[in-house]
Design an enzyme around this catalytic site. Structure first.
Site, short mmCIF file in Angstrom:
data_model
loop_
_atom_site.label_atom_id
_atom_site.label_comp_id
_atom_site.label_asym_id
_atom_site.label_seq_id
_atom_site.Cartn_x
_atom_site.Cartn_y
_atom_site.Cartn_z
N HIS A 1 4.78 7.51 -2.93
CA HIS A 1 4.03 7.16 -4.15
C HIS A 1 2.88 6.21 -3.79
O HIS A 1 1.74 6.39 -4.23
CB HIS A 1 4.97 6.51 -5.17
N ASN A 2 3.18 5.21 -3.01
CA ASN A 2 2.13 4.25 -2.65
C ASN A 2 1.06 4.88 -1.77
O ASN A 2 -0.12 4.56 -1.91
CB ASN A 2 2.74 3.02 -1.95
N LYS B 1 9.23 6.07 -3.08
CA LYS B 1 8.32 5.00 -3.51
C LYS B 1 7.22 4.80 -2.47
O LYS B 1 6.05 4.55 -2.80
CB LYS B 1 9.07 3.69 -3.75
N SER C 1 7.86 0.96 -9.66
CA SER C 1 6.40 0.93 -9.69
C SER C 1 5.89 0.59 -11.08
O SER C 1 6.52 0.90 -12.08
CB SER C 1 5.82 2.28 -9.28
N GLU D 1 -1.05 6.66 -3.99
CA GLU D 1 -1.83 5.63 -4.70
C GLU D 1 -3.06 5.23 -3.86
O GLU D 1 -4.17 5.12 -4.39
CB GLU D 1 -0.90 4.42 -4.94
C1 6PG Z 1 3.32 -0.17 -7.63
C2 6PG Z 1 2.39 -0.65 -6.57
C3 6PG Z 1 2.93 -1.90 -5.96
C4 6PG Z 1 1.87 -2.76 -5.30
C5 6PG Z 1 1.50 -2.30 -3.94
C6 6PG Z 1 0.06 -2.58 -3.59
O1 6PG Z 1 3.76 0.96 -7.49
O2 6PG Z 1 3.57 -0.90 -8.58
O3 6PG Z 1 2.28 0.32 -5.58
O4 6PG Z 1 3.97 -1.55 -5.13
O5 6PG Z 1 0.80 -2.93 -6.11
O6 6PG Z 1 2.32 -3.05 -3.10
O7 6PG Z 1 -0.06 -2.23 -2.28
P1 6PG Z 1 -1.13 -2.79 -1.28
O8 6PG Z 1 -1.09 -4.28 -1.35
O9 6PG Z 1 -0.64 -2.27 0.04
O10 6PG Z 1 -2.43 -2.22 -1.71
#
Ligand code: 6PG
Length: 477
Positions: free
Chosen positions: A185-186, A182, A128, A189
């Site tokens: 984590h997303n 991960k 990430s 996010e």
């Molecule tokens: C990270 C982000 C990365 C990416 C996501 C965005 O941890 O660096 O999470 O994985 O920016 O894929 O996700 P979406 O396109 O689903 O918003």
């Protein structure tokens, strides 16, 4: 072979990862489906360190020292399987294949199984931090065997972000554990981003403030408990002016939030495990609602708001209330995410150390935040913590903000401002702390129409009431 590690798939993420390894003194084998990209990387960034370019997969593998470590950085999906097959065909037992893309963890479990049968180590690793993180230090979440981590881990720790000198990388657990973490984590996010967006909307509508003024509020918040990458970039985005129109940048962006799917996976998995990750779910559905164009068109100007005009009189008090509501809702989203990790860890025998996950999320990743220190401490104090929200630090921090949280959710409802993540987080808080829930009534209804049985509070056993008979009670076992 001479290279310490190899990277195949040299789009931005892959080449930045390769450059990061090179900058740390590793000899990096590089490969891409089209050789032009490989050549460009070496031509443009050769002074980062030592690259060993190869045109074919065979040469790429041959350029690696044993046991070989090859990192795949391609778009998650069928492409990953194709690259794995090509590598596996020429690799030898003991070699390590790392998938650093955003793979879905069941795919990682499947791939690990298949490669283990061939004596190869397969490491599904979360990475990430976006493009910049890949180059300057990401947060890295590798799964796979302990043995593979012995070889690979020190290199990953080297290139990862550091907080107080501690690497933002640790062995997460076997097979799919890294990609699972991960994924969560997303999910977090998504929740964090939605909560910030709701806070922005409340400030905008409640105060009638401009985007730039709200940007200043976020910049101020970033100096306190809420300090985080997402708050910081929010302040920057809100301060930005569109060059074309001279309007606030945020006002010229179409209000439809897209996604590549990791949030959706998190929610699907939450449903599978039966873990209420309502903050993440609401955030994911909020994106879906924003993209529900025909429905929004059918509703706009048609559905009555029946809400008053919002007039905030105590400006500073209101801003502080929104801040407290944001903090409390954020704790709920993390608490739910860590519950999901615990549940999956138990189900899959992954033995994931949740405190260590909070530790490696402190730097490098998108959700990096000061407050993750508090989460690490909570799990260090009690590794078996049942509920993050109920750790003493958070009980107090959230407890102090509950009144503000209620005021904000209530005012949002009264004024017709949608706050799905704030509101559902507060509902979770009240639900999880309740002495008794109306779930009792749901169980009774189920017994009424489907003889689904219930348990009693006063004695053990499973019971059914003869609802269509004389309403006497039968004990089932
Ligand atoms: C990270 C982000 C990365 C990416 C996501 C965005 O941890 O660096 O999470 O994985 O920016 O894929 O996700 P979406 O396109 O689903 O918003």
């Amino acid at each position: 072979g001479v290279a310490d590690i190899g990277v195949t798939g040299l789009a931005v993420m892959g080449s930045n990862l390769a450059r990061n390894f090179a900058r740390h003194g590793y000899k990096v084998a590089v490969h891409n489906r089209s050789f032009a990209k490989t050549e460009r990387l070496v031509a443009e960034h050769g002074d980062d360190g030592t690259f060993v370019p190869s045109e074919s997969v065979e040469d790429f593998v041959a350029s690696l020292s044993r046991p070989r470590v090859a990192v795949i950085m391609v778009k998650a999906g069928a492409g990953t399987d194709a690259v794995i097959d090509q590598l596996a065909a020429v690799m030898e037992p003991g070699d390590i294949i790392v998938d650093a893309g955003n793979a879905h963890f069941p795919d990682t479990i499947r791939r690990e199984n298949a490669l283990r049968a061939k004596g190869l180590h397969f490491v599904g690793s979360g990475v990430s931090g976006g493009e910049e993180g890949a180059l300057l230090g990401p947060s890295i979440m590798p799964g796979g065997t302990k043995e593979s981590y012995d070889r690979l881990g020190p290199m990953l720790e080297d290139i990862s972000a550091k907080v107080d000198g501690v690497p933002c990388c640790t062995h997460v657990g076997p097979d799919g554990a890294g990609h699972f973490v991960k994924m969560v984590h997303n999910g977090i996010e998504y929740a964090d981003m939605q909560l910030i967006a709701e806070a922005y909307d409340l400030l905008r509508q409640g105060l009638g403030a401009s985007a730039a003024e709200i940007g200043e509020i976020f910049a101020e918040w970033n100096r306190g408990d809420l300090e985080s990458f997402l708050i910081e970039i929010t302040a920057e985005v809100l301060a930005h002016t569109d060059a074309d129109t001279g309007n606030a940048f945020v006002d010229v962006v179409m209000d439809r939030a897209e996604q590549k799917g990791t949030g959706r996976w998190t929610v699907q998995n939450g449903l599978d495990l039966g873990v209420p990750i309502t903050g993440i779910a609401e955030a994911t559905f909020a994106r879906a609602l924003s993209g529900s164009v025909p429905q929004r068109e059918a509703a706009r100007g048609v559905l009555p708001a029946n809400a008053g005009t919002w007039e905030v009189t105590d400006r500073a008090g209101f801003i502080e209330d929104v801040r407290q509501a944001l903090y409390a809702s954020k704790v709920v989203a993390y608490s739910q995410g860590f519950d999901q990790i615990a549940a999956a860890s138990a189900e899959n025998g992954w033995d994931i150390d949740r405190g260590a996950m909070a530790r490696i999320w402190r730097g490098g990743c998108i959700i990096r935040a000061r407050f993750l220190n508090r989460i690490t401490e909570a799990y260090e104090e009690n590794p078996d913590l049942q509920l993050l929200l109920a750790a003493p630090y958070f009980t107090e921090a959230v407890g102090n903000g509950v009144a503000a949280w209620r005021r904000i959710v209530a005012q949002a409802a009264l004024n017709g401002v949608p706050t799905p993540a704030f509101a559902s987080s507060l509902a979770y808080y009240d639900g999880v702390r309740a002495d008794r829930l109306p779930a009792a009534l749901v169980q009774a209804q189920r017994d009424f129409f489907g003889a689904h049985t219930y348990q009693r509070v006063d004695r053990p056993g499973t019971f059914h009431t003869l609802w269509s008979g004389d309403r006497s009670e039968e004990q089932q076992d």
